[in-house]
Scaffold this motif. Structure first.
Motif, PDB file in Angstrom:
ATOM      1  N   VAL A 104       0.838  -1.204   0.000  1.00 28.91           N
ATOM      2  CA  VAL A 104       0.000   0.000   0.000  1.00 28.91           C
ATOM      3  C   VAL A 104       0.873   1.255   0.000  1.00 28.91           C
ATOM      4  CG1 VAL A 104      -1.672   1.331   1.340  1.00 28.91           C
ATOM      5  CG2 VAL A 104      -1.966  -1.142   1.094  1.00 28.91           C
ATOM      6  N   ALA A 105       1.930   1.250   0.825  1.00 30.33           N
ATOM      7  CA  ALA A 105       2.833   2.404   0.872  1.00 30.33           C
ATOM      8  C   ALA A 105       3.519   2.622  -0.474  1.00 30.33           C
ATOM      9  CB  ALA A 105       3.876   2.207   1.974  1.00 30.33           C
ATOM     10  N   SER A 106       3.853   1.532  -1.172  1.00 33.36           N
ATOM     11  CA  SER A 106       4.461   1.653  -2.503  1.00 33.36           C
ATOM     12  C   SER A 106       3.494   2.313  -3.478  1.00 33.36           C
ATOM     13  CB  SER A 106       4.871   0.271  -3.025  1.00 33.36           C
ATOM     14  OG  SER A 106       5.855  -0.318  -2.200  1.00 33.36           O
ATOM     15  N   LEU A 107       2.221   1.943  -3.387  1.00 38.94           N
ATOM     16  CA  LEU A 107       1.204   2.575  -4.236  1.00 38.94           C
ATOM     17  C   LEU A 107       1.119   4.068  -3.938  1.00 38.94           C
ATOM     18  CD1 LEU A 107      -1.185   2.538  -6.219  1.00 38.94           C
ATOM     19  CD2 LEU A 107      -2.660   1.885  -4.296  1.00 38.94           C
ATOM     20  N   LEU A 108       1.121   4.426  -2.649  1.00 36.26           N
ATOM     21  CA  LEU A 108       1.041   5.834  -2.274  1.00 36.26           C
ATOM     22  C   LEU A 108       2.272   6.604  -2.758  1.00 36.26           C
ATOM     23  CD1 LEU A 108      -0.355   5.484   1.372  1.00 36.26           C
ATOM     24  CD2 LEU A 108      -1.596   6.182  -0.684  1.00 36.26           C
ATOM     25  N   CYS A 109       3.454   5.969  -2.704  1.00 32.87           N
ATOM     26  CA  CYS A 109       4.658   6.619  -3.244  1.00 32.87           C
ATOM     27  C   CYS A 109       4.511   6.836  -4.746  1.00 32.87           C
ATOM     28  CB  CYS A 109       5.892   5.751  -2.978  1.00 32.87           C
ATOM     29  SG  CYS A 109       6.443   5.699  -1.259  1.00 32.87           S
ATOM     30  N   GLY A 110       3.983   5.835  -5.449  1.00 34.61           N
ATOM     31  CA  GLY A 110       3.874   5.908  -6.892  1.00 34.61           C
ATOM     32  C   GLY A 110       2.887   6.940  -7.386  1.00 34.61           C
ATOM     33  N   ILE A 111       1.862   7.265  -6.566  1.00 33.84           N
ATOM     34  CA  ILE A 111       0.855   8.250  -6.985  1.00 33.84           C
ATOM     35  C   ILE A 111       1.007   9.574  -6.238  1.00 33.84           C
ATOM     36  CG2 ILE A 111      -0.789   6.423  -7.582  1.00 33.84           C
ATOM     37  CD1 ILE A 111      -2.301   7.064  -4.989  1.00 33.84           C
ATOM     38  N   ALA A 112       2.134   9.741  -5.523  1.00 36.43           N
ATOM     39  CA  ALA A 112       2.336  10.952  -4.716  1.00 36.43           C
ATOM     40  C   ALA A 112       2.179  12.209  -5.573  1.00 36.43           C
ATOM     41  CB  ALA A 112       3.709  10.932  -4.068  1.00 36.43           C
TER      42      ALA A 112
END
Length: 518
Positions: A104-112
């Motif tokens: 989930v954190a990786s997704l949030l980094c990717g769409i930051a």
């Protein structure tokens, strides 16, 4: 109750080969290795994409520091607590929570959408890695019998080496390809399919296990050490951008009493219930205390070098991400080769201390050679002209990291081996975060001073300035190593080595060095 719901509290016993249980545990191992590979690649993949990230988000250099330092700091602070959570609530459960949160954190980094969201997501990513990673070795410990663990740890080391080589190259390729016009974002989004597969397969094939006598959580200790480290690192990272304000010096000064309060609380908690976050009696062992000093100083050096290196190549020399990534291949290969040679040949021949000092001197020599080469060729330097200093630095790093854990643990009582190992891994991450923060003083202050007049050459000049810091700290590392034992002692008697203290399995030392952040 199905096999995946079974709760194990003792190490695995020998099992017949080619049984269904045997096949399940090898699939479980593949899941664990994949999760580690994802974490290791994510740690190494980011630096190479920093220039692209800075241009896209129009962010400051201090924010770039936090993109890397935030991950390392959250990882470091949460490592020991993550291991304890697995002991208490179940290692499979905490592993799945960690890999799910990491995804989930990786997704949030990717769409930051902005720098603040990216830094916050990286902090979350580091915290989730701190839940996920400590469970891997403890699950292996209860899943595989002793006679198979050597082979398993050998495979684990190969995955670490592969992550060290693949991370920079993968980051360079994903950034260079600019998939669907996403720029740097795929370096985080690539974790999504891997993380989802890990969740599904881990739930099915990893058996649950807990420590038979798990220690209690030390939430107050965790809060105090986190506050003390943040008070030190926040001003170092952001102070330069705000022209070193008074509040920054006040915060840095407050870190000392906060950490002193942490030590006092840990002593009291140890007397009260015997479950402190940090076992302070370990620091009465001379080799351990010196080894922790070596670990922090060495990791601080690496934190400085790996950040300034990629900025030097891309901002200073104007190289593409792929060009910079390929330039680092000799370093990674030399590091992996030297790590294997160090443990297998140099330590038995020279002893632990001389091997470590040889590694420190080799890396320092590489830094000095790099300085001379960079000064001679200036802006016209080519990748092949960097190969010799990079091989020297990589070989030195491999020699140090591969032999350091045994040397530090050699005089530690067996009943405290787990806690000591956890502290080594934690201080490794803390030192790296501290090094990333110190780049404000060693590197960015020179860039700020020279950028208006020199342009991109300022990054080259600043690189030379910071590399003298790297060489000097490696000299300190060499001197600290005199406090280590000449040869690693056998602190575990036959038949005892396979029975660590209750709750310690999650903190066993990693069988291979933490990969370089290139």
């Amino acid at each position: 109750m199905t096999s995946k719901d079974t709760v194990a509290t003792e190490p695995a016993q020998d099992a017949p080969a080619d049984t269904p249980a045997d096949r399940r545990r090898w699939i479980a191992l593949a899941v664990l290795m994949t999760a580690c590979f994802m974490d290791l690649v994510d740690a190494t993949i980011v630096n190479i994409a920093l220039p692209s990230l800075q241009r896209d988000l129009d962010t400051s250099f201090s924010t770039l520091q936090w993109v890397t330092a935030g991950y390392a700091l959250a990882f470091a602070v949460g490592l020991i607590t993550g291991g304890r959570l697995g002991d208490i609530y179940g290692r499979r459960k905490i592993f799945l929570l960690g890999i799910g949160g990491f995804t989930v954190a990786s997704l949030l980094c990717g769409i930051a959408a902005d720098p603040a969201m990216l830094v916050g997501s990286r902090l979350l990513q580091g915290a989730m890695a701190a839940l996920m990673v400590p469970q891997v070795l403890s699950i292996i410990h209860v899943t595989f019998p002793a006679h198979e663990r050597g082979k398993v740890f050998g495979m684990f080391g190969a995955v670490v080496g592969l992550g060290a080589v693949c991370g920079p190259l993968l980051g360079a390729l994903l950034t260079q390809w600019d998939l669907a016009g996403l720029g740097w974002r795929p370096i985080f989004l690539i974790n999504l399919p891997v993380g989802i597969a890990g969740l599904v397969l881990g739930r099915r094939f990893i058996e649950e296990s807990r420590a038979p006598q798990a220690l209690r959580l030390d939430l107050v200790g965790m809060a105090l050490v986190s506050a003390g480290l943040l008070a030190l690192l926040l001003p170092l990272t952001t102070g330069r951008e705000h022209d070193w304000p008074l509040w920054g010096f006040v915060l840095m000064a407050s870190s000392a009493p906060i950490l002193a309060a942490f030590l006092a609380y840990e002593r009291a908690k140890s007397r009260r219930d015997g479950s402190p976050l940090v076992e302070l009696s370990l620091f009465r062992v001379r080799s351990f205390a010196a080894g922790i000093g070596v670990q922090i100083a060495f990791s601080t050096t690496l934190g400085v070098f790996f950040l300034i290196w990629t900025l030097y190549m891309q901002f200073g020399l104007g190289w593409s991400a792929l060009h910079a990534g390929l330039t680092g291949v000799p370093f990674s290969i030399a590091c992996s080769a030297a790590a294997g040679m160090s443990v297998g040949k140099l330590v038995p021949l020279l002893g632990a201390r001389r091997t470590l000092q040889t590694g420190a001197l080799t890396m320092a020599a590489g830094a000095v050679v790099y300085l001379l080469v960079a000064e001679r060729y200036g802006m016209g330097i080519a990748s092949w002209q960097m190969a010799l200093p990079l091989v020297l630095m990589g070989a030195g790093m491999g020699m140090v990291f591969s032999a350091l854990t045994d040397a530090v643990l050699s005089e530690v009582p067996q009943q405290h081996a787990g806690s000591a190992s956890g502290l080594i891994n934690t201080t490794n991450q803390m030192g790296f975060a501290l090094g990333l923060a110190f780049t404000s003083v060693a590197y960015f202050s020179v860039v700020d001073e020279r950028l208006p007049a020199e342009g991109s050459r300022a990054f080259v000049t600043a690189f030379g300035h910071a590399m003298w810091w790297v060489a000097a700290v490696l000299g300190v590392v060499f001197a600290l190593m005199y406090a280590l034992p000449k040869r690693a002692a056998q602190h575990a008697e036959a038949g005892v080595a396979d029975a660590p203290e209750p709750g310690a399995e999650a903190l066993l030392p990693e069988p291979a060095p933490e990969p370089v952040r290139v």
